[in-house]
Each structure stands twice: as C-alpha cells, then as structure tokens.
Design an enzyme around this catalytic site. Structure first.
Site, PDB file in Angstrom:
ATOM      1  N   GLY A  61       0.825  -1.215   0.000  1.00 54.37           N
ATOM      2  CA  GLY A  61       0.000   0.000   0.000  1.00 54.37           C
ATOM      3  C   GLY A  61       0.848   1.249   0.000  1.00 54.37           C
ATOM      4  N   ASN A 112       1.658  -2.330   5.425  1.00 56.50           N
ATOM      5  CA  ASN A 112       0.946  -1.060   5.644  1.00 56.50           C
ATOM      6  C   ASN A 112      -0.448  -1.038   5.032  1.00 56.50           C
ATOM      7  OD1 ASN A 112       0.737   2.084   5.845  1.00 56.50           O
ATOM      8  ND2 ASN A 112       0.546   1.631   3.658  1.00 56.50           N
ATOM      9  N   SER A 170      -2.927   0.296  14.657  1.00 59.17           N
ATOM     10  CA  SER A 170      -3.677   1.529  14.966  1.00 59.17           C
ATOM     11  C   SER A 170      -3.939   1.569  16.468  1.00 59.17           C
ATOM     12  CB  SER A 170      -5.011   1.530  14.232  1.00 59.17           C
ATOM     13  OG  SER A 170      -5.861   2.528  14.765  1.00 59.17           O
ATOM     14  N   TYR A 223     -12.590  -2.897  12.018  1.00 52.26           N
ATOM     15  CA  TYR A 223     -11.243  -2.307  11.896  1.00 52.26           C
ATOM     16  C   TYR A 223     -10.427  -2.530  13.174  1.00 52.26           C
ATOM     17  CZ  TYR A 223      -7.767   1.382  10.905  1.00 52.26           C
ATOM     18  OH  TYR A 223      -6.610   2.090  10.680  1.00 52.26           O
ATOM     19  N   LYS A 231      -6.924  -4.692  13.723  1.00 51.16           N
ATOM     20  CA  LYS A 231      -5.688  -4.103  14.236  1.00 51.16           C
ATOM     21  C   LYS A 231      -5.245  -4.787  15.545  1.00 51.16           C
ATOM     22  CE  LYS A 231      -5.172  -1.142  10.890  1.00 51.16           C
ATOM     23  NZ  LYS A 231      -4.045  -1.273   9.926  1.00 51.16           N
ATOM     24  N   ILE A 286      -3.870  10.356  11.741  1.00 53.09           N
ATOM     25  CA  ILE A 286      -2.896  10.872  10.765  1.00 53.09           C
ATOM     26  C   ILE A 286      -3.665  11.410   9.555  1.00 53.09           C
ATOM     27  CG2 ILE A 286      -0.838  10.314   9.393  1.00 53.09           C
ATOM     28  CD1 ILE A 286      -0.449   9.759  12.422  1.00 53.09           C
TER      29      ILE A 286
HETATM   30  P1  NAP Z   1      -4.918   5.399   2.508  1.00 52.75           P
HETATM   31  O1  NAP Z   1      -4.445   6.785   2.269  1.00 52.75           O
HETATM   32  O2  NAP Z   1      -6.338   5.066   2.210  1.00 52.75           O
HETATM   33  O3  NAP Z   1      -3.943   4.391   1.725  1.00 52.75           O
HETATM   34  C1  NAP Z   1      -4.171   3.012   1.763  1.00 52.75           C
HETATM   35  C2  NAP Z   1      -3.141   2.288   0.915  1.00 52.75           C
HETATM   36  O4  NAP Z   1      -3.413   0.881   0.999  1.00 52.75           O
HETATM   37  C3  NAP Z   1      -3.225   2.667  -0.554  1.00 52.75           C
HETATM   38  O5  NAP Z   1      -1.923   2.714  -1.079  1.00 52.75           O
HETATM   39  C4  NAP Z   1      -3.997   1.510  -1.171  1.00 52.75           C
HETATM   40  O6  NAP Z   1      -3.662   1.274  -2.531  1.00 52.75           O
HETATM   41  C5  NAP Z   1      -3.495   0.363  -0.320  1.00 52.75           C
HETATM   42  N1  NAP Z   1      -4.371  -0.808  -0.361  1.00 52.75           N
HETATM   43  C6  NAP Z   1      -5.676  -0.886  -0.004  1.00 52.75           C
HETATM   44  N2  NAP Z   1      -6.127  -2.139  -0.187  1.00 52.75           N
HETATM   45  C7  NAP Z   1      -5.084  -2.865  -0.660  1.00 52.75           C
HETATM   46  C8  NAP Z   1      -4.903  -4.219  -1.028  1.00 52.75           C
HETATM   47  N3  NAP Z   1      -5.911  -5.108  -0.949  1.00 52.75           N
HETATM   48  N4  NAP Z   1      -3.692  -4.620  -1.474  1.00 52.75           N
HETATM   49  C9  NAP Z   1      -2.662  -3.743  -1.567  1.00 52.75           C
HETATM   50  N5  NAP Z   1      -2.772  -2.442  -1.227  1.00 52.75           N
HETATM   51  C10 NAP Z   1      -3.972  -2.015  -0.789  1.00 52.75           C
HETATM   52  O7  NAP Z   1      -4.709   4.982   4.055  1.00 52.75           O
HETATM   53  P2  NAP Z   1      -3.633   5.465   5.140  1.00 52.75           P
HETATM   54  O8  NAP Z   1      -4.303   6.412   6.050  1.00 52.75           O
HETATM   55  O9  NAP Z   1      -2.372   5.834   4.458  1.00 52.75           O
HETATM   56  O10 NAP Z   1      -3.442   4.091   5.957  1.00 52.75           O
HETATM   57  C11 NAP Z   1      -2.279   3.269   5.816  1.00 52.75           C
HETATM   58  C12 NAP Z   1      -2.243   2.292   6.997  1.00 52.75           C
HETATM   59  O11 NAP Z   1      -2.183   3.034   8.212  1.00 52.75           O
HETATM   60  C13 NAP Z   1      -3.483   1.410   7.100  1.00 52.75           C
HETATM   61  O12 NAP Z   1      -3.117   0.121   7.525  1.00 52.75           O
HETATM   62  C14 NAP Z   1      -4.304   2.103   8.157  1.00 52.75           C
HETATM   63  O13 NAP Z   1      -5.177   1.228   8.809  1.00 52.75           O
HETATM   64  C15 NAP Z   1      -3.204   2.602   9.088  1.00 52.75           C
HETATM   65  N6  NAP Z   1      -3.621   3.695   9.952  1.00 52.75           N
HETATM   66  C16 NAP Z   1      -3.962   4.904   9.454  1.00 52.75           C
HETATM   67  C17 NAP Z   1      -4.351   5.921  10.325  1.00 52.75           C
HETATM   68  C18 NAP Z   1      -4.712   7.295   9.844  1.00 52.75           C
HETATM   69  O14 NAP Z   1      -5.105   8.124  10.701  1.00 52.75           O
HETATM   70  N7  NAP Z   1      -4.610   7.604   8.574  1.00 52.75           N
HETATM   71  C19 NAP Z   1      -4.396   5.672  11.703  1.00 52.75           C
HETATM   72  C20 NAP Z   1      -4.051   4.427  12.167  1.00 52.75           C
HETATM   73  C21 NAP Z   1      -3.652   3.442  11.285  1.00 52.75           C
HETATM   74  P3  NAP Z   1      -4.582   1.830  -3.761  1.00 52.75           P
HETATM   75  O15 NAP Z   1      -4.869   3.286  -3.464  1.00 52.75           O
HETATM   76  O16 NAP Z   1      -3.725   1.611  -4.945  1.00 52.75           O
HETATM   77  O17 NAP Z   1      -5.837   1.014  -3.770  1.00 52.75           O
END
Ligand code: NAP
Length: 248
Positions: free
Chosen positions: A13, A91, A143, A156, A160, A189
């Site tokens: 990701g 990720n 998370s 979710y 996690k 984030i």
């Molecule tokens: P995001 O901006 O929505 O990005 C998600 C990424 O995951 C994208 O690159 C997407 O690729 C990829 N992805 C989704 N499904 C996939 C699959 N089946 N196979 C391969 N890649 C896949 O999310 P983010 O906020 O950066 O989150 C990244 C990680 O951090 C996640 O695990 C999330 O749970 C964790 N997290 C985020 C936050 C926050 O506040 N943002 C907080 C806690 C944890 P495509 O776009 O190409 O589909």
C-alpha cells in the site's frame, strides 16, 4: 542520514497516504524500495519516478495483499528484480465503518482480509528469505484503535488488535533467527482515510489530542526508518503508539 544504504524494503500500500510517506522516507535514507498498490496506478507511477531524486531503485507492483497467491508471486517477482530484501512493512489497509447493528458480513470480512490476513500472507511468504539471510525486519502498521477499540469500527479495531497479537507472536518465534517484528500504532494521521468524515467531527478529534494536532505521514515514516535501521536493533515485539498522546 543514509541509515538504510544497501538495504531493500518491501512496502504494501505504498501508493498513497502513510505508505507513500514511508516509501519516500526509506528512499531518502538510501534504501531501495519495492512497493505495492491496488488501484492508484497514476500515483504509483509518480512514486517510481522518485528513484532519480534519491538515487535508489524504486519499483511498483500491482498486487492485492489480501490474496495469498498474489502475495507469494509478488515475493518471487521482487526476488527476481532486487535479488534480496531486508525489510517488510505491512501497511496496506482500509476502513468500512459502521455500528455493529448495521454492519454487513462483507464489510467485516473485507476489512479483516485486507488489514489482517494481508499481514499473514506477506509475512509468511517473506520470512523464507529472512531465515536464509539470518536477519530481517518486519514492521506492521496497526492503529491505536486496536489497543483501545472505537465505536463504529468493530471490524477495523478487531483487525488491528489481531495485528498486535500477530506481531508479538512473530517476534517470539523469530527473535532467535535475528528477525525483529514490531507494530506501529498511529493515532489520527491526515490521509485520504481520515479525510472522509465531516469537518466538525475531525475538529473534535483534534481537540482531544494532547498535542492538539493531527499526525503527519512523516511521523510514522520516521519511526519506520528508525526501527528498520541499526538504531532499532534491540527493539522487537513492541506495539509503539504514535498518536500525540491520545492513548497513554
Ligand atoms: P490510505 O491513504 O487510504 O492508503 C491506503 C493504501 O493501501 C493505498 O496505497 C492503497 O492502494 C493500499 N491498499 C488498499 N487495499 C489494498 C490491497 N488489498 N492490497 C494492496 N494495497 C492495498 O490509508 P492510510 O491512512 O495511508 O493508511 C495506511 C495504513 O495506516 C493502514 O493500515 C491504516 O489502517 C493505518 N492507519 C492509518 C491511520 C490514519 O489516521 N490515517 C491511523 C491508524 C492506522 P490503492 O490506493 O492503490 O488502492
């Protein structure tokens, strides 16, 4: 500082948000990077172009992390292209929020498949190379809701919390092989994932954070570099919160 010179990392990701930030920070630290994406082709192409800026190899792979066979093939392809790798960062993740009363089975299964089963798929396929080299670093992006729970996110937070248990078990199993495994538990984030809600809700979230700001992708990416480098060489089996003090 080029703390990861001559290292190669795999990031799932990596096309957006935190994953993209991790790819860039690894590259800045001198690391070659193989990253995956699912649908964001254009963004993935742009990230590949950062190779020249950082003078490292960066390559994109379209691969669904929730699919075991695709993950296995991915590792084969990366070994063909990069010869070896040293770091795996799980990720990729999604949300499909709803109160349990309204949550359908598909929303439950998709989130568990993409967030949790992906960690099994990639880690299981990647560790053979780590065992051969007698070293390796695994970082799972969890998370804080996996630690404290969250109303409207039972799927979710379960995924996690599963990652946290998986992380600790892998660390216990593979520590004697010089393979470290940690999880980073981000708080709030700023990415596409968190920009879905209404403005007022986001403001009230930020008000509840002791440091009074949302996190940046760099806050997570910097810790990934630290954990992957020699500086983090005595850290394993930990769930490290990066949340501005939200959960103490
Ligand atoms: P995001 O901006 O929505 O990005 C998600 C990424 O995951 C994208 O690159 C997407 O690729 C990829 N992805 C989704 N499904 C996939 C699959 N089946 N196979 C391969 N890649 C896949 O999310 P983010 O906020 O950066 O989150 C990244 C990680 O951090 C996640 O695990 C999330 O749970 C964790 N997290 C985020 C936050 C926050 O506040 N943002 C907080 C806690 C944890 P495509 O776009 O190409 O589909």
């Amino acid at each position: 500082m080029k703390d990861l010179k001559n290292k190669t990392a795999i990031v799932t990701g990596g096309s957006k948000g935190i994953g993209k930030g991790i790819v860039e920070k690894l590259a800045e630290s001198g690391c070659d990077v193989a990253f995956t994406y699912l649908s964001s082709e254009e963004s993935a192409k742009e990230i590949e172009k950062l190779s020249d800026k950082y003078n490292v190899k960066i390559k994109k792979y379209q691969s669904d992390a929730s699919d075991f066979d695709q993950s296995s093939k991915l590792i084969e392809n990366i070994l063909d292209d990069f010869d070896s790798y040293d770091i795996l960062i799980n990720n990729a993740g999604i949300t499909k929020d709803n109160l349990l009363l309204r949550m359908d089975e598909d929303s439950w299964k998709k989130v568990i498949d993409i967030n949790l089963n992906s960690c099994f798929n990639l880690t299981k396929c990647a560790i053979r190379e780590f065992m051969k080299k007698k070293e390796g670093v695994i970082i799972n992006i969890s998370s804080i809701v996996g630690v404290k729970g969250n109303a409207g996110q039972s799927n979710y937070s379960a995924s996690k919390a599963g990652i946290n248990g998986f992380t600790k078990s892998v660390a216990l199993e593979l520590g004697s092989r010089n393979i470290r495994c940690n999880a980073i538990a981000p708080g709030f984030i700023e990415t596409d994932m968190t920009n879905k809600g209404d403005g007022k809700l986001l403001e009230s979230w930020i008000e509840s954070i002791p440091l009074k700001r949302a996190g940046h992708v760099e806050d997570i990416a910097n810790l990934c570099v630290y954990l992957a480098s020699e500086k983090g060489s005595y850290i394993t089996g930990q769930i490290i919160k990066v949340d501005g003090g939200l959960v103490t």
